[in-house]
Design a protein around this motif. Structure first.
Motif, PDB file in Angstrom:
ATOM      1  N   THR A 109       1.017  -1.187   0.100  1.00 11.23           N
ATOM      2  CA  THR A 109      -0.069   0.015  -0.012  1.00 11.23           C
ATOM      3  C   THR A 109       0.826   1.308   0.176  1.00 11.23           C
ATOM      4  O   THR A 109       1.871   1.065   0.663  1.00 11.23           O
ATOM      5  N   ASP A 110       0.498   2.276  -0.744  1.00  5.90           N
ATOM      6  CA  ASP A 110       1.084   3.484  -0.664  1.00  5.90           C
ATOM      7  C   ASP A 110       0.626   4.227   0.706  1.00  5.90           C
ATOM      8  O   ASP A 110      -0.427   4.431   1.029  1.00  5.90           O
ATOM      9  N   PHE A 111       1.748   4.209   1.753  1.00  6.55           N
ATOM     10  CA  PHE A 111       1.608   4.522   3.072  1.00  6.55           C
ATOM     11  C   PHE A 111       1.081   6.258   2.878  1.00  6.55           C
ATOM     12  O   PHE A 111       0.289   6.488   3.998  1.00  6.55           O
ATOM     13  N   VAL A 112       1.545   6.923   2.139  1.00  3.85           N
ATOM     14  CA  VAL A 112       1.124   8.220   2.061  1.00  3.85           C
ATOM     15  C   VAL A 112      -0.334   8.597   1.963  1.00  3.85           C
ATOM     16  O   VAL A 112      -1.104   9.042   2.533  1.00  3.85           O
ATOM     17  N   GLN A 113      -0.623   7.763   0.947  1.00  5.97           N
ATOM     18  CA  GLN A 113      -2.346   7.616   0.458  1.00  5.97           C
ATOM     19  C   GLN A 113      -3.012   7.268   1.594  1.00  5.97           C
ATOM     20  O   GLN A 113      -4.071   7.846   2.044  1.00  5.97           O
ATOM     21  N   ALA A 114      -2.642   6.019   2.037  1.00  6.11           N
ATOM     22  CA  ALA A 114      -3.262   5.417   3.280  1.00  6.11           C
ATOM     23  C   ALA A 114      -3.391   6.394   4.434  1.00  6.11           C
ATOM     24  O   ALA A 114      -4.496   6.696   5.108  1.00  6.11           O
ATOM     25  N   ALA A 115      -2.316   7.166   4.889  1.00  9.50           N
ATOM     26  CA  ALA A 115      -2.402   7.990   5.925  1.00  9.50           C
ATOM     27  C   ALA A 115      -3.252   9.315   5.612  1.00  9.50           C
ATOM     28  O   ALA A 115      -4.313   9.791   6.344  1.00  9.50           O
ATOM     29  N   LEU A 116      -3.269   9.795   4.330  1.00  9.43           N
ATOM     30  CA  LEU A 116      -4.120  10.951   3.920  1.00  9.43           C
ATOM     31  C   LEU A 116      -5.485  10.474   3.854  1.00  9.43           C
ATOM     32  O   LEU A 116      -6.592  11.173   4.518  1.00  9.43           O
ATOM     33  N   ASN A 117      -5.977   9.169   3.401  1.00  9.52           N
ATOM     34  CA  ASN A 117      -7.452   8.644   3.745  1.00  9.52           C
ATOM     35  C   ASN A 117      -7.691   8.581   5.196  1.00  9.52           C
ATOM     36  O   ASN A 117      -8.844   9.019   5.408  1.00  9.52           O
ATOM     37  N   TRP A 118      -6.716   8.074   5.985  1.00 11.85           N
ATOM     38  CA  TRP A 118      -7.266   8.018   7.385  1.00 11.85           C
ATOM     39  C   TRP A 118      -7.394   9.252   7.864  1.00 11.85           C
ATOM     40  O   TRP A 118      -8.279   9.331   8.933  1.00 11.85           O
ATOM     41  N   THR A 119      -6.953  10.291   7.461  1.00 16.67           N
ATOM     42  CA  THR A 119      -7.116  11.866   7.967  1.00 16.67           C
ATOM     43  C   THR A 119      -7.710  12.649   7.102  1.00 16.67           C
ATOM     44  O   THR A 119      -7.928  13.694   7.329  1.00 16.67           O
TER      45      THR A 119
ATOM     46  N   ASP B 193      15.361   6.984   2.332  1.00 14.31           N
ATOM     47  CA  ASP B 193      14.176   7.912   1.289  1.00 14.31           C
ATOM     48  C   ASP B 193      12.962   7.682   2.316  1.00 14.31           C
ATOM     49  O   ASP B 193      12.177   8.501   1.633  1.00 14.31           O
ATOM     50  N   THR B 194      12.636   7.194   3.234  1.00 14.53           N
ATOM     51  CA  THR B 194      11.585   7.022   3.953  1.00 14.53           C
ATOM     52  C   THR B 194      11.126   8.332   4.335  1.00 14.53           C
ATOM     53  O   THR B 194       9.874   8.836   4.574  1.00 14.53           O
ATOM     54  N   LEU B 195      12.045   9.230   5.176  1.00 17.16           N
ATOM     55  CA  LEU B 195      11.759  10.474   5.688  1.00 17.16           C
ATOM     56  C   LEU B 195      11.165  11.324   4.340  1.00 17.16           C
ATOM     57  O   LEU B 195      10.013  12.266   4.564  1.00 17.16           O
ATOM     58  N   GLN B 196      11.994  11.485   3.370  1.00 10.89           N
ATOM     59  CA  GLN B 196      11.414  12.367   2.172  1.00 10.89           C
ATOM     60  C   GLN B 196      10.041  11.999   1.844  1.00 10.89           C
ATOM     61  O   GLN B 196       9.401  12.707   1.350  1.00 10.89           O
ATOM     62  N   LYS B 197       9.848  10.620   1.504  1.00 10.23           N
ATOM     63  CA  LYS B 197       8.690  10.205   0.918  1.00 10.23           C
ATOM     64  C   LYS B 197       7.552  10.678   1.916  1.00 10.23           C
ATOM     65  O   LYS B 197       6.226  10.507   1.514  1.00 10.23           O
ATOM     66  N   SER B 198       7.794  10.633   3.236  1.00 14.01           N
ATOM     67  CA  SER B 198       6.455  10.913   4.192  1.00 14.01           C
ATOM     68  C   SER B 198       6.296  12.342   4.091  1.00 14.01           C
ATOM     69  O   SER B 198       5.198  12.529   4.711  1.00 14.01           O
ATOM     70  N   PHE B 199       7.081  13.204   3.873  1.00 12.50           N
ATOM     71  CA  PHE B 199       6.332  14.671   3.956  1.00 12.50           C
ATOM     72  C   PHE B 199       5.146  14.840   3.494  1.00 12.50           C
ATOM     73  O   PHE B 199       4.435  15.792   4.116  1.00 12.50           O
ATOM     74  N   PRO B 200       4.513  14.375   2.404  1.00 10.89           N
ATOM     75  CA  PRO B 200       3.235  14.572   1.912  1.00 10.89           C
ATOM     76  C   PRO B 200       2.101  14.070   2.747  1.00 10.89           C
ATOM     77  O   PRO B 200       0.919  14.367   2.627  1.00 10.89           O
ATOM     78  N   ALA B 201       2.322  13.136   3.562  1.00  6.73           N
ATOM     79  CA  ALA B 201       1.479  12.585   4.372  1.00  6.73           C
ATOM     80  C   ALA B 201       1.102  13.443   5.855  1.00  6.73           C
ATOM     81  O   ALA B 201       0.264  12.893   6.468  1.00  6.73           O
TER      82      ALA B 201
END
Length: 334
Positions: free
Chosen positions: A200-210, A225-233
């Motif tokens: 699962t795209d964890f960013v999209q999952a976090a956005l859906n959850w919120t 790269d997890t840090l950088q990928k997480s900013f949009p969440a």
């Protein structure tokens, strides 16, 4: 006494069993601790591979986390007596002796009573990860009741206590996991929403959850790269805390455009810089966590126990990754 000596820099084979003199009290407020267990943390494996913070003092005994029984006290010790069961995070960085040994000495101001309801192994697994998660969530991230937090690697050493500390604060928690076993584990700890990041795209999952807003606080225990990928969440004006050094190639554009507050957490700073008051504060953190452990509100998961002589094998297991909870060394036949 038996101890594990780091005889050089390299792979786990540099960890050798040695017979060394039992340490003696050198300060009026010191305690002599008969160690029953020592926690193993990623910092130990990094030091072993890269060298200690004090290379001129090699060879060294690693291990920041310890739990044991007070066997001797200095003439001005006020708060402890022989027979007290204690736990602490101190030493093991190459300057002061660490806890991969049968005995150690430590000033009483950096020690607190072990939680009564858990084993020495569980107590030794706890200090570094508890302090790290506490400082990251409560102090760097300023977590408030009702906020939503994303914790990376929630089944890991730091992650599994971070979930519980966030819930104790009254926050809602989502966390990344890699298996159903880990999802079940983090749910038992109180996580509201495990995210299978490999599927699962964890960013999209976090956005859906919120509801599209993003989490109030991101706690990164993975790095790279997890840090950088997480900013949009993370929501606009939200908080990001990482326990890893951001890479030189980190792209900060998304963090800047969202006005994120970035914090770095290194719980070793007080030891490395000799900040006594900060070390005392960390001891207070352990004192409060001991209360929560004894009331059943906070649990420490020890995944694997190794005898002291098998420290090299324990390092290998930790470095293989995908660990749930902690790895601990046990002294003697305990």
């Amino acid at each position: 006494m038996k101890a594990i000596l780091m005889t050089g820099v390299g792979n786990s084979e540099v960890l050798q069993v040695r017979e060394l003199p039992k340490p003696k009290l050198t300060g009026d407020t010191e305690l002599l601790i008969k160690l029953h267990a020592a926690g193993i943390n990623p910092i130990d494996t990094k030091i072993r591979k890269r060298g200690t913070f004090y290379p001129e003092k090699m060879p060294a005994i690693l291990g920041c986390d310890g739990a044991g029984v007070v066997e001797g006290v200095g003439i001005n010790v006020k708060n402890f007596r022989v027979g007290d069961e204690v736990y602490f995070c101190h030493g093991g960085l190459g300057d002061r002796q660490g806890n991969y040994a049968e005995y150690t000495t430590i000033d009483e101001q950096f020690v607190t009573l072990k939680p009564k309801s858990i084993s020495f192994a569980e107590a030794a697994a706890a200090p570094l990860v508890l302090i790290t998660a506490w400082e990251a969530l409560y102090e760097r991230g300023r977590l408030e009741p009702g906020e939503k937090v994303l914790i990376h690697a929630g089944a890991g050493g730091v992650g599994h206590v971070a979930i519980q500390l966030a819930k104790l604060k009254g926050a809602d928690v989502c966390t990344t996991v890699s298996s159903q076993e880990k999802a079940n584990f983090v749910r038992r700890l109180g996580a509201d929403y495990p995210i299978f990041y490999q599927q699962t795209d964890f960013v999209q999952a976090a956005l859906n959850w919120t509801n599209g807003e993003g989490v109030d606080l991101l706690f990164d225990t993975v790095g790279k790269d997890t840090l950088q990928k997480s900013f949009p969440a993370v929501r606009v004006y939200g908080d990001v805390v990482t326990i890893l050094e951001p890479g030189a190639d980190t792209v900060w554009k998304a963090a800047r455009s969202r006005n994120l507050r970035i914090s770095l957490e290194l719980m070793l700073t007080p030891m490395l810089q000799g900040l006594v008051s900060a070390q005392q504060h960390q001891t207070e953190i352990l004192r409060q966590c001991a209360k929560w452990i004894d009331t059943g509100e906070l649990k420490i998961h020890v995944a694997h126990r190794f005898p002291l002589k098998d420290a090299a094998r324990a390092h290998q297991m930790l470095e293989n990754g995908s660990m749930m909870g902690k790895v601990v060394l046990i002294m003697g036949n305990r």
